[in-house]
Design a protein around this motif. Sequence first.
Motif, PDB file in Angstrom:
ATOM      1  N   GLY A 196       6.312  -2.865   8.395  1.00  0.00           N
ATOM      2  CA  GLY A 196       5.987  -2.665   6.993  1.00  0.00           C
ATOM      3  C   GLY A 196       4.561  -2.968   6.621  1.00  0.00           C
ATOM      4  O   GLY A 196       4.299  -3.763   5.723  1.00  0.00           O
ATOM      5  N   VAL A 197       3.597  -2.367   7.324  1.00  0.00           N
ATOM      6  CA  VAL A 197       2.191  -2.473   6.944  1.00  0.00           C
ATOM      7  C   VAL A 197       1.869  -1.259   6.082  1.00  0.00           C
ATOM      8  O   VAL A 197       1.874  -0.138   6.564  1.00  0.00           O
ATOM      9  CB  VAL A 197       1.278  -2.529   8.181  1.00  0.00           C
ATOM     10  N   TYR A 198       1.612  -1.487   4.794  1.00  0.00           N
ATOM     11  CA  TYR A 198       1.532  -0.392   3.841  1.00  0.00           C
ATOM     12  C   TYR A 198       0.129  -0.252   3.238  1.00  0.00           C
ATOM     13  O   TYR A 198      -0.652  -1.203   3.226  1.00  0.00           O
ATOM     14  CB  TYR A 198       2.525  -0.628   2.695  1.00  0.00           C
ATOM     15  N   PRO A 199      -0.179   0.936   2.689  1.00  0.00           N
ATOM     16  CA  PRO A 199      -1.440   1.093   1.958  1.00  0.00           C
ATOM     17  C   PRO A 199      -1.420   0.280   0.671  1.00  0.00           C
ATOM     18  O   PRO A 199      -0.404   0.226  -0.028  1.00  0.00           O
ATOM     19  CB  PRO A 199      -1.482   2.600   1.657  1.00  0.00           C
ATOM     20  N   MET A 200      -2.542  -0.331   0.336  1.00  0.00           N
ATOM     21  CA  MET A 200      -2.685  -1.093  -0.903  1.00  0.00           C
ATOM     22  C   MET A 200      -4.155  -1.409  -1.117  1.00  0.00           C
ATOM     23  O   MET A 200      -4.974  -1.282  -0.197  1.00  0.00           O
ATOM     24  CB  MET A 200      -1.855  -2.383  -0.853  1.00  0.00           C
ATOM     25  N   THR A 201      -4.490  -1.827  -2.322  1.00  0.00           N
ATOM     26  CA  THR A 201      -5.855  -2.251  -2.603  1.00  0.00           C
ATOM     27  C   THR A 201      -6.089  -3.639  -2.023  1.00  0.00           C
ATOM     28  O   THR A 201      -5.138  -4.381  -1.735  1.00  0.00           O
ATOM     29  CB  THR A 201      -6.122  -2.292  -4.115  1.00  0.00           C
ATOM     30  N   ASP A 202      -7.345  -4.013  -1.887  1.00  0.00           N
ATOM     31  CA  ASP A 202      -7.651  -5.358  -1.394  1.00  0.00           C
ATOM     32  C   ASP A 202      -7.130  -6.412  -2.363  1.00  0.00           C
ATOM     33  O   ASP A 202      -6.722  -7.495  -1.947  1.00  0.00           O
ATOM     34  CB  ASP A 202      -9.166  -5.516  -1.210  1.00  0.00           C
ATOM     35  N   GLY A 203      -7.164  -6.098  -3.663  1.00  0.00           N
ATOM     36  CA  GLY A 203      -6.634  -7.039  -4.632  1.00  0.00           C
ATOM     37  C   GLY A 203      -5.141  -7.243  -4.476  1.00  0.00           C
ATOM     38  O   GLY A 203      -4.633  -8.366  -4.562  1.00  0.00           O
ATOM     39  N   GLN A 204      -4.406  -6.148  -4.217  1.00  0.00           N
ATOM     40  CA  GLN A 204      -2.958  -6.253  -4.005  1.00  0.00           C
ATOM     41  C   GLN A 204      -2.623  -6.970  -2.703  1.00  0.00           C
ATOM     42  O   GLN A 204      -1.573  -7.596  -2.584  1.00  0.00           O
ATOM     43  CB  GLN A 204      -2.342  -4.856  -3.991  1.00  0.00           C
TER      44      GLN A 204
END
Length: 570
Positions: free
Chosen positions: A51-59
């Motif tokens: 479960g390595v997902y796309p996200m912003t650095d803030g998220q």
Amino acid sequence: MALILGVVGFGTVASGAWFTASSSARASITGATLSIGEIGASAQTTVAVSGVYPMTDGQAGGGARSEWINVRNTGSLPLDWTLSVVNPKAQAPLAAEKLANFRFQLFSEQGIALGQVQTLGSLPIAATSGAYQTAGSGLAAGGTTRVEIRVWLSVDSGNEFQGAQATFDVVINAIQNGAPTRLPSAVESFQPSYLGAGDHGSCLIDSSDTVKCWGSTSWGRMGDGTFTEGFSAKQSQPTPQTLAVPAGVVPARVATSPSDTCILSTQQELFCVGYSDGSSTKTTKDGVLRKPANLGRVADVSVNGDKKCAVDAAGRVWCWGYNVNLLAGPYTPGETFVMTPRLIAGDLATREVTQVEVGAGGICALTRESSIYCWGDDVARRGLLGDGTVGKAYSAPVPADLSLVPEGDKLVRLEDGDGATTLCAVGASGTRYCWGEAGGGIDAAGKPISTSRPTPMRIPGHDHFETLTSTLSGLCLLDEGRVFCWGTQNVVELATGKSGGAYASPTMVGGLLADGNVVALQTKPYGGCAQLNDGRVACWGFGTYQAGDGRAATADISVPTNAALVLAKR
């Protein structure tokens, strides 16, 4: 999307005086115990994470998948150690250039960020001396310490990452604590810093390892082979230009001021250009980067105007430049400038220094044993010497008063303080302890304590964030991708969208920084720059082409503005 990850094997081997433990991780993250201190010993821990997902650095601060890397000393002597993440490889059919989408960051057991967000695509093939991500010292025999690695994908990652895999190596090198060749010991003792903000211009290291600078061209600070004396609006470059780095040198850190620029390479070589590059007893006047005299490998450098200090690999401090404020020791009439690095001894002669910051009137150094020593001339009465006095002058280091720092909260680093009127140290707990003009922080009601504080004290209510920086009379912090500033604004240095004013509580900086996409922050007395998670750099400040976007030299930039689309290295 599920990325199944696991250790494929590791062991320990001997290499001279060094013990080495390495682990290969499949895909983007692994948990492992790396044993050091016993020649020939080996162990294996396999951890599967999905479960390595796309996200912003803030998220990513709360949503990234993470695992622990355990560093264990199985020997009978204390060890100093470094940890490197190296040798990234994309597994077919994933293309190698997609490694740039895998983002990661290391954290201490206390949740303190150990350096900036990085990508697998930016990593070197092999671990080299000085080019590690984090380090530690004095790991007791039988002891274990832990480093957390958090991994996520950039928000532009598409379907090609479904089931994708990549590999990288985690390498830990160690040497006996107290051996003749010693490691820099503090956390972030040699961390890359791809952004160098200045008062009259800034520099960055882009994704191709090229140094770009803009703003003041005085005294040859642009490193482009030109040299002009003095300061004026006509001697400024409105857009980023390439600084000529010596062939074969890969820059890892850049620091700049209105008159000087220094770069520190991945091999810990220091090169400077400007009024006093440190290579000669006279100003060279040709705008060419040179190695300062007397220095070998360098672990840290601080640049404030025409004043510079560096920490060498042995933990000694050397300073050179304008010496009326006692930067490099006692002032001798007629010797306004110390042109080549001079060793700072006194109480530091028997101590190993890990970091130095040249503030506005005070210079402070952090030692291996978590103490702070300061010297200089506090003529502006800001309390920057940290010993409880205001307006004093010391030509040799004196110990700072750390009575307000809890005994168990070991100081691990100094915040960036080049030219600052406030200096801050970071405890292992993440708590900031500051002294100087804005060192009082804010009170329980959120109002600034405006008087100078000459003793390091806690900034209340703001303990766990990535970065704290200072302006002339204020403070700014980076927290979960957003920037907040407060204090007195003399011009536009707090990036509030207008000139002047006082701000009693942290105020979020808008414009390009409003989306929670900031990964690095640097401020100076009259301006600053922030690096965004897509590599862009946004700057603001007092005139002299501060923004790097081509505007006239006299235009103050009160809202963060993109610096001519130049991408900083991530």
